[in-house]
Each structure stands twice: as C-alpha cells, then as structure tokens.
Design an enzyme around this catalytic site. Structure first.
Site, PDB file in Angstrom:
ATOM      1  N   TYR A  98       0.833  -1.210   0.000  1.00 40.31           N
ATOM      2  CA  TYR A  98       0.000   0.000   0.000  1.00 40.31           C
ATOM      3  C   TYR A  98       0.867   1.260   0.000  1.00 40.31           C
ATOM      4  O   TYR A  98       0.617   2.218  -0.743  1.00 40.31           O
ATOM      5  CB  TYR A  98      -0.919  -0.012   1.235  1.00 40.31           C
ATOM      6  CG  TYR A  98      -1.754   1.235   1.359  1.00 40.31           C
ATOM      7  CD1 TYR A  98      -2.693   1.568   0.386  1.00 40.31           C
ATOM      8  CD2 TYR A  98      -1.595   2.104   2.443  1.00 40.31           C
ATOM      9  CE1 TYR A  98      -3.450   2.736   0.486  1.00 40.31           C
ATOM     10  CE2 TYR A  98      -2.352   3.261   2.545  1.00 40.31           C
ATOM     11  CZ  TYR A  98      -3.271   3.571   1.567  1.00 40.31           C
ATOM     12  OH  TYR A  98      -4.012   4.717   1.658  1.00 40.31           O
ATOM     13  N   SER A 180      -4.429  13.633   7.032  1.00 38.47           N
ATOM     14  CA  SER A 180      -5.416  13.137   6.062  1.00 38.47           C
ATOM     15  C   SER A 180      -6.773  12.905   6.721  1.00 38.47           C
ATOM     16  O   SER A 180      -6.857  12.504   7.889  1.00 38.47           O
ATOM     17  CB  SER A 180      -4.916  11.810   5.469  1.00 38.47           C
ATOM     18  OG  SER A 180      -5.948  11.197   4.733  1.00 38.47           O
ATOM     19  N   TYR A 203     -10.921  14.867   2.070  1.00 36.39           N
ATOM     20  CA  TYR A 203     -11.689  14.129   1.072  1.00 36.39           C
ATOM     21  C   TYR A 203     -13.134  14.404   1.465  1.00 36.39           C
ATOM     22  O   TYR A 203     -13.589  13.920   2.509  1.00 36.39           O
ATOM     23  CB  TYR A 203     -11.423  12.629   1.149  1.00 36.39           C
ATOM     24  CG  TYR A 203     -10.120  12.151   0.556  1.00 36.39           C
ATOM     25  CD1 TYR A 203      -9.689  12.587  -0.690  1.00 36.39           C
ATOM     26  CD2 TYR A 203      -9.346  11.215   1.236  1.00 36.39           C
ATOM     27  CE1 TYR A 203      -8.505  12.114  -1.240  1.00 36.39           C
ATOM     28  CE2 TYR A 203      -8.162  10.737   0.683  1.00 36.39           C
ATOM     29  CZ  TYR A 203      -7.747  11.198  -0.552  1.00 36.39           C
ATOM     30  OH  TYR A 203      -6.572  10.718  -1.092  1.00 36.39           O
ATOM     31  N   THR A 229      -8.054  17.712  -1.648  1.00 36.48           N
ATOM     32  CA  THR A 229      -7.346  16.881  -2.631  1.00 36.48           C
ATOM     33  C   THR A 229      -8.273  16.597  -3.802  1.00 36.48           C
ATOM     34  O   THR A 229      -9.375  16.073  -3.621  1.00 36.48           O
ATOM     35  CB  THR A 229      -6.838  15.583  -1.970  1.00 36.48           C
ATOM     36  OG1 THR A 229      -5.833  15.937  -1.017  1.00 36.48           O
ATOM     37  CG2 THR A 229      -6.233  14.634  -2.992  1.00 36.48           C
ATOM     38  N   LYS A 305      -4.883  20.570  -3.576  1.00 38.43           N
ATOM     39  CA  LYS A 305      -3.766  19.636  -3.745  1.00 38.43           C
ATOM     40  C   LYS A 305      -4.055  18.725  -4.942  1.00 38.43           C
ATOM     41  O   LYS A 305      -5.107  18.095  -4.979  1.00 38.43           O
ATOM     42  CB  LYS A 305      -3.593  18.787  -2.483  1.00 38.43           C
ATOM     43  CG  LYS A 305      -2.539  17.703  -2.583  1.00 38.43           C
ATOM     44  CD  LYS A 305      -2.294  17.055  -1.221  1.00 38.43           C
ATOM     45  CE  LYS A 305      -1.209  15.996  -1.275  1.00 38.43           C
ATOM     46  NZ  LYS A 305      -1.672  14.716  -1.807  1.00 38.43           N
ATOM     47  N   SER A 327       0.887  18.292  -7.238  1.00 36.81           N
ATOM     48  CA  SER A 327       1.003  16.908  -6.762  1.00 36.81           C
ATOM     49  C   SER A 327       0.302  15.973  -7.719  1.00 36.81           C
ATOM     50  O   SER A 327      -0.731  16.321  -8.293  1.00 36.81           O
ATOM     51  CB  SER A 327       0.350  16.805  -5.368  1.00 36.81           C
ATOM     52  OG  SER A 327       0.317  15.461  -4.915  1.00 36.81           O
ATOM     53  N   HIS A 329      -0.178  12.915  -6.343  1.00 33.83           N
ATOM     54  CA  HIS A 329      -0.475  11.941  -5.298  1.00 33.83           C
ATOM     55  C   HIS A 329       0.677  10.928  -5.158  1.00 33.83           C
ATOM     56  O   HIS A 329       0.470   9.762  -4.861  1.00 33.83           O
ATOM     57  CB  HIS A 329      -1.788  11.209  -5.630  1.00 33.83           C
ATOM     58  CG  HIS A 329      -2.677  10.984  -4.447  1.00 33.83           C
ATOM     59  ND1 HIS A 329      -3.807  11.717  -4.194  1.00 33.83           N
ATOM     60  CD2 HIS A 329      -2.617  10.059  -3.451  1.00 33.83           C
ATOM     61  CE1 HIS A 329      -4.407  11.266  -3.109  1.00 33.83           C
ATOM     62  NE2 HIS A 329      -3.700  10.257  -2.624  1.00 33.83           N
ATOM     63  N   ARG A 332       0.347   8.098  -7.537  1.00 35.93           N
ATOM     64  CA  ARG A 332      -0.730   7.170  -7.170  1.00 35.93           C
ATOM     65  C   ARG A 332      -2.068   7.594  -7.744  1.00 35.93           C
ATOM     66  O   ARG A 332      -3.094   6.980  -7.448  1.00 35.93           O
ATOM     67  CB  ARG A 332      -0.875   7.124  -5.642  1.00 35.93           C
ATOM     68  CG  ARG A 332       0.298   6.559  -4.922  1.00 35.93           C
ATOM     69  CD  ARG A 332       0.294   6.966  -3.460  1.00 35.93           C
ATOM     70  NE  ARG A 332      -0.627   6.208  -2.630  1.00 35.93           N
ATOM     71  CZ  ARG A 332      -0.376   5.029  -2.080  1.00 35.93           C
ATOM     72  NH1 ARG A 332       0.789   4.455  -2.307  1.00 35.93           N
ATOM     73  NH2 ARG A 332      -1.254   4.423  -1.307  1.00 35.93           N
ATOM     74  N   ASP A 360       4.906  18.275  -4.068  1.00 34.28           N
ATOM     75  CA  ASP A 360       5.361  17.001  -3.507  1.00 34.28           C
ATOM     76  C   ASP A 360       5.533  15.986  -4.622  1.00 34.28           C
ATOM     77  O   ASP A 360       5.149  16.217  -5.770  1.00 34.28           O
ATOM     78  CB  ASP A 360       4.433  16.499  -2.389  1.00 34.28           C
ATOM     79  CG  ASP A 360       3.075  16.006  -2.872  1.00 34.28           C
ATOM     80  OD1 ASP A 360       2.910  15.643  -4.064  1.00 34.28           O
ATOM     81  OD2 ASP A 360       2.144  15.966  -2.040  1.00 34.28           O
ATOM     82  N   GLY A 361       6.134  14.858  -4.264  1.00 32.30           N
ATOM     83  CA  GLY A 361       6.338  13.759  -5.219  1.00 32.30           C
ATOM     84  C   GLY A 361       7.805  13.547  -5.502  1.00 32.30           C
ATOM     85  O   GLY A 361       8.445  14.385  -6.155  1.00 32.30           O
ATOM     86  N   ILE A 363      10.528  13.632  -3.692  1.00 30.61           N
ATOM     87  CA  ILE A 363      11.587  14.405  -3.032  1.00 30.61           C
ATOM     88  C   ILE A 363      12.268  13.511  -1.999  1.00 30.61           C
ATOM     89  O   ILE A 363      11.644  13.056  -1.046  1.00 30.61           O
ATOM     90  CB  ILE A 363      10.996  15.692  -2.413  1.00 30.61           C
ATOM     91  CG1 ILE A 363      10.496  16.594  -3.548  1.00 30.61           C
ATOM     92  CG2 ILE A 363      12.035  16.403  -1.538  1.00 30.61           C
ATOM     93  CD1 ILE A 363       9.629  17.751  -3.124  1.00 30.61           C
TER      94      ILE A 363
HETATM   95  C1  LIG Z   1       0.328   5.423   1.465  1.00 29.55           C
HETATM   96  C2  LIG Z   1      -0.052   6.775   0.965  1.00 29.55           C
HETATM   97  C3  LIG Z   1      -1.263   7.323   1.343  1.00 29.55           C
HETATM   98  C4  LIG Z   1      -1.630   8.597   0.903  1.00 29.55           C
HETATM   99  N1  LIG Z   1      -2.799   9.155   1.355  1.00 29.55           N
HETATM  100  C5  LIG Z   1      -3.130  10.394   0.948  1.00 29.55           C
HETATM  101  C6  LIG Z   1      -4.308  11.023   1.442  1.00 29.55           C
HETATM  102  O1  LIG Z   1      -5.045  10.483   2.270  1.00 29.55           O
HETATM  103  N2  LIG Z   1      -4.610  12.260   0.957  1.00 29.55           N
HETATM  104  C7  LIG Z   1      -3.820  12.911   0.049  1.00 29.55           C
HETATM  105  O2  LIG Z   1      -4.133  14.025  -0.349  1.00 29.55           O
HETATM  106  N3  LIG Z   1      -2.677  12.347  -0.400  1.00 29.55           N
HETATM  107  C8  LIG Z   1      -2.321  11.117   0.033  1.00 29.55           C
HETATM  108  N4  LIG Z   1      -1.151  10.567  -0.412  1.00 29.55           N
HETATM  109  C9  LIG Z   1      -0.263  11.347  -1.301  1.00 29.55           C
HETATM  110  C10 LIG Z   1       0.707  12.201  -0.483  1.00 29.55           C
HETATM  111  O3  LIG Z   1       0.029  13.234   0.168  1.00 29.55           O
HETATM  112  C11 LIG Z   1       1.766  12.840  -1.371  1.00 29.55           C
HETATM  113  O4  LIG Z   1       1.129  13.509  -2.419  1.00 29.55           O
HETATM  114  C12 LIG Z   1       2.785  11.847  -1.921  1.00 29.55           C
HETATM  115  O5  LIG Z   1       3.046  10.808  -1.018  1.00 29.55           O
HETATM  116  C13 LIG Z   1       4.069  12.576  -2.260  1.00 29.55           C
HETATM  117  O6  LIG Z   1       4.941  11.750  -2.941  1.00 29.55           O
HETATM  118  P1  LIG Z   1       6.137  10.943  -2.246  1.00 29.55           P
HETATM  119  O7  LIG Z   1       5.511   9.804  -1.506  1.00 29.55           O
HETATM  120  O8  LIG Z   1       6.945  10.500  -3.407  1.00 29.55           O
HETATM  121  O9  LIG Z   1       6.881  11.870  -1.332  1.00 29.55           O
HETATM  122  C14 LIG Z   1      -0.771   9.305   0.032  1.00 29.55           C
HETATM  123  C15 LIG Z   1       0.461   8.749  -0.332  1.00 29.55           C
HETATM  124  C16 LIG Z   1       0.827   7.504   0.128  1.00 29.55           C
HETATM  125  C17 LIG Z   1       2.168   6.954  -0.253  1.00 29.55           C
END
Ligand SMILES: Cc1cc2nc3c(=O)[nH]c(=O)nc-3n(C[C@H](O)[C@H](O)[C@H](O)COP(=O)(O)O)c2cc1C
Length: 433
Positions: A98, A180, A203, A229, A305, A327, A329, A332, A360-361, A363
């Site tokens: 996950y 979150s 959310y 988001t 975001k 971002s 995500h 993801r 983000d992403g 870094i």
């Molecule tokens: C396991 C996991 C859960 C995440 N859950 C959320 C979330 O609930 N809400 C959200 O806006 N982003 C979520 N994200 C995205 C992060 O906020 C962020 O955009 C991302 O992890 C940044 O990239 P990095 O993991 O390469 O640093 C999640 C990311 C991961 C890895």
C-alpha cells in the site's frame, strides 16, 4: 589579523583537528585510496557542525551491523532511502505494498524522483554561509524549515502510534504536518502531540453534511488551512499493492470488510458522523462549483492539492484558492508520466506570485528540496520517506528522516551561497534539456 595558536576559537580548533585527522586518514596503511577518498568526502561534506559531528560519530561509534544490508536502528541510516528496506521488513506485505504502490507500472512514481536528475545545481563560492536561516512563512505562520509532511492516510497500518508519532517528530524540527481525512488519529490528538496546529486534508465525500462537519471539526481544533485533494476522481490501478497482497497470508477482511461505514470505522475523523448517505470518498463528481461552495464555509485558508497544469492553476486563482500543492499523489493518481517537478514551472508562471505554490512527489534528497524551491515552490512536502521511518522505527525513525533531509538541505543551501530561502532562485539551478 593573525590569530595566535593559543587564542583559537573552538571552531578553529575543530577545523585544525579535522585537517589533522584527514591527513592521518590519507597516510593510513590500512585504508585503500578509494576508502580514504570516500571518508574524506564524507567528512568534507559535513558543512554544518551537526553533519560534521555525525561523520565523526560514525567513525567512533561501535560497529552496528546492518542485517542483510538493512539498517536496524535509525542512526545507521546514511540517507532516507535506507529506511525503505527497513520499512519493508517491518510491515506485512499488503501494508508495505500500500505504501510502495504507484499506479499501473509505477512509471510516474519512478519519474517523480528521477526527473530531479535533469536539474543541475549552480553553486556559488566565497559567500559567508556559516549562519543560514531555513525558515519560511506561510499564511502568517513561520516554519523553521520548508520541508513539510504530506497527508498520508491510515498510518496505523505502518505503526501503532501512527500520526501521533509523526506529529511528535514534526514538533522537534518545526515541520508543518498535513493530516489526512482518513488518518488513523484525530486532529485534536495530532495538534496536541505536535504542540501546535496542523493543516487538514479533506476528502469531502459525496454527502455535503459530512463535508461541513469535517471542515467545522478541523477548524474548531485549530487547523488554519483546509487542503482539498482533487486528484482522485477517476479510480486507480494500484498493481504493486495487488501484487504484494498476494504474498500476505493474513485475512484482510477482518479490517477491510467493505462498505463505507466499515472502511471509516477506524478513522476517528468520522466518529459520531452519520455516514449512511456516503457512497464514495474519492469519485464524488467534484467540480469548480464544489470549490466555490467549500470556499464559502472554509473560514481559514483553502488549498488545492493535485493541480499540475497552467490551466487549472489559472482557474484556481479565479475561485479564491489560497495556495496550490503541485502533486500527482506521489504517482498514485494516474500514470501521466509527468513528474511534478516538471509541472511546477508552468503552475508557478500561471500563479505569478499571487499565491504560494507547494510541491510534492519524489523528493528524497536535500538537493531535491533546493531544486524545487529554486523553480518557484514556497515549500515542499514528503510522503513515503517519513512513512518508511515510521514503519521501521516509529517516532525516532520519522525524526531521523527529517533530520537527514534537513541536514542535506542545509549543506546544499550553503554550497549555492544562500543564507536564507529567498536567496535560492532560478539562478541556483540549470534545467537540462
Ligand atoms: C500510502 C499513501 C497514502 C496517501 N494518502 C493520501 C491522502 O489520504 N490524501 C492525500 O491528499 N494524499 C495522500 N497521499 C499522497 C501524499 O500526500 C503525497 O502527495 C505523496 O506521497 C508525495 O509523494 P512521495 O511519496 O513521493 O513523497 C498518500 C500517499 C501515500 C504513499
């Protein structure tokens, strides 16, 4: 003015000691030339006294053996990547999957980090950088560092202390934390552990009364910013998660029985809310009208975001948004193959200084932080790295991840001759074609 030997300051003495030590290393018959150069490099890289102390500590400390190449204590980590194998070892396969997963072939996830290699740093010399200030001010609050913690759901899946441990680690260095909606800890507890406010990521669900209740609760607890988001509307294919799930022999249905009420029953932000009308957390059909409606009830700042294009940044400005987080995500959301650092300049240009832009992403290094700031980000967020620290070692793991990134960032900041964040500019980098 010359300084008599007996009038040396402690830092002069440390410098002389360091030089003597490096000379000793170079002459040492037990070290190969490459080992000497690696050690000298490590010592010389210690631009801040903290980094230097750490380098010496590594040499003096009793040998702590990593097991099968995996660190067994946070102090053994040389960089944030070292925490990922330790997290993998600590977690059940599905939970690691996950955390690790991107979407489809994980190409956007990979590119998010690799794209930083296309940016070179333009260093400057002969500037006194012994004292630097890494603080940034956002929405009237000054943070001691531009390194912030992105919202990551369900941190109880990584460590029993979940977001509480993260908030405590964030408190030490003054990192901003974004909680979150589907965190495993309530906003009240996170704010108490951090000893100060955190931002709340929303959310909204497809039931407005739930949206309103979540926003009200977050603001009443002290969240100065609501982060909506907007990048999870289409569903997603998390293949890496599915693959790891196959190796997990536990019965996941115990915790993931299906149905919205079940899914949020371990998410304290939904405690006491009637979620019987909610059918969806992500694909809610949100449009800019929704942003307007939300804008009207958010008393503090509203952040979007997941914006990655010039067009959407321009529309966001018209809808009274206070900041944007560029971002995808963490790779993801969709397999766009557009790393966020490449999307950043067009968003920054569209916004034209009117509101802050965060990113983000991917870094993973202090140099990545510097590059993002040079290309116009006000601050940056990390997601997976702090969760690797959390999963592997709890609060000390998160603290170590934050300390390593901060140390690396301060080192490169000094090397570009910046004594404060405003001195990191587009001239600090060179984007390769
Ligand atoms: C396991 C996991 C859960 C995440 N859950 C959320 C979330 O609930 N809400 C959200 O806006 N982003 C979520 N994200 C995205 C992060 O906020 C962020 O955009 C991302 O992890 C940044 O990239 P990095 O993991 O390469 O640093 C999640 C990311 C991961 C890895």
């Amino acid at each position: 003015m010359t300084t008599a030997p007996d009038a040396r300051t402690p830092s002069d003495a440390a410098l002389t000691d360091r030089r003597n030590f490096i000379r000793f290393l170079a002459a040492s018959p037990v070290l190969t030339p490459s080992a000497v150069s690696a050690l000298v490099g490590a010592l010389s890289a210690g631009a801040s006294s903290g980094a230097l102390a750490q380098s010496y500590d590594v040499l003096r400390a009793p040998q702590q053996k990593a097991v099968d190449g995996v660190i067994t204590a946070p102090e053994q980590a040389l960089n944030v990547f070292d925490f990922e194998p330790a997290a993998k070892k600590a977690l059940p396969p599905a939970h690691y999957g996950y955390l690790a997963s991107g979407v489809d072939g994980d190409e956007t996830l990979r590119l998010n980090h690799e794209a930083y290699d296309d940016i070179a740093i333009r260093v400057r010399r002969l500037i006194d950088v012994r004292k630097i200030d890494t603080s940034v001010t956002l929405f009237g609050e000054t943070f001691s560092t531009p390194i912030m913690l992105a919202p990551v759901s369900s941190q109880g899946a990584f460590h029993a202390e979940a977001e509480a441990a993260v908030a405590r680690a964030a408190k030490v260095k003054g990192n901003n934390f974004i909680l979150s909606t589907v965190g495993s800890t309530s906003i009240e507890d996170v704010i108490a552990e951090r000893g100060g406010p955190c931002w709340y990521m929303l959310y909204p669900t497809d039931d407005w009364s739930v949206t309103e209740a979540l926003v009200k609760r977050a603001e009443a607890a002290g969240a100065p910013a609501i982060v909506l988001t907007v990048d999870r509307q289409g569903g997603r294919n998390t293949e890496t998660l599915f693959r790891f799930r196959r190796d997990d022999t536990r019965d996941c249905k115990g915790c993931h029985a299906g149905g919205f009420a079940n899914e949020v029953s371990r998410k304290p932000m939904f405690d006491d809310l009637d979620v019987s009308k909610v059918t969806n957390l992500y694909g809610t059909g949100m449009t800019w009208e929704f942003v307007d409606r939300l804008r009207k009830i958010v008393k503090g700042k509203l952040v979007l975001k997941g914006i990655v294009t010039r067009e959407d940044a321009e529309i966001a400005l018209k809808h009274g948004v206070d900041a944007i987080i560029v971002s995808n995500h963490g790779g993801r959301a969709e397999e766009s193959l557009e790393p966020t650092i490449r999307a950043l300049p067009e968003v920054v240009a569209a916004v034209d200084g009117k509101i802050p832009v965060l990113i983000d992403g991917g870094i993973r290094r202090g140099t990545d932080v510097l590059k993002a700031l040079a290309l116009g980000a006000t601050a940056i967020c990390i997601g997976r790295p702090y969760c690797w620290g959390l999963a592997a070692f709890g609060e000390p793991g998160v603290a170590a991840v934050l300390a390593i990134l901060q140390r690396e960032f301060e080192t490169i900041m000094k090397q570009v001759g910046a004594t404060r964040i405003a001195e990191i500019t587009k001239d600090s980098v060179m984007v390769r074609a």
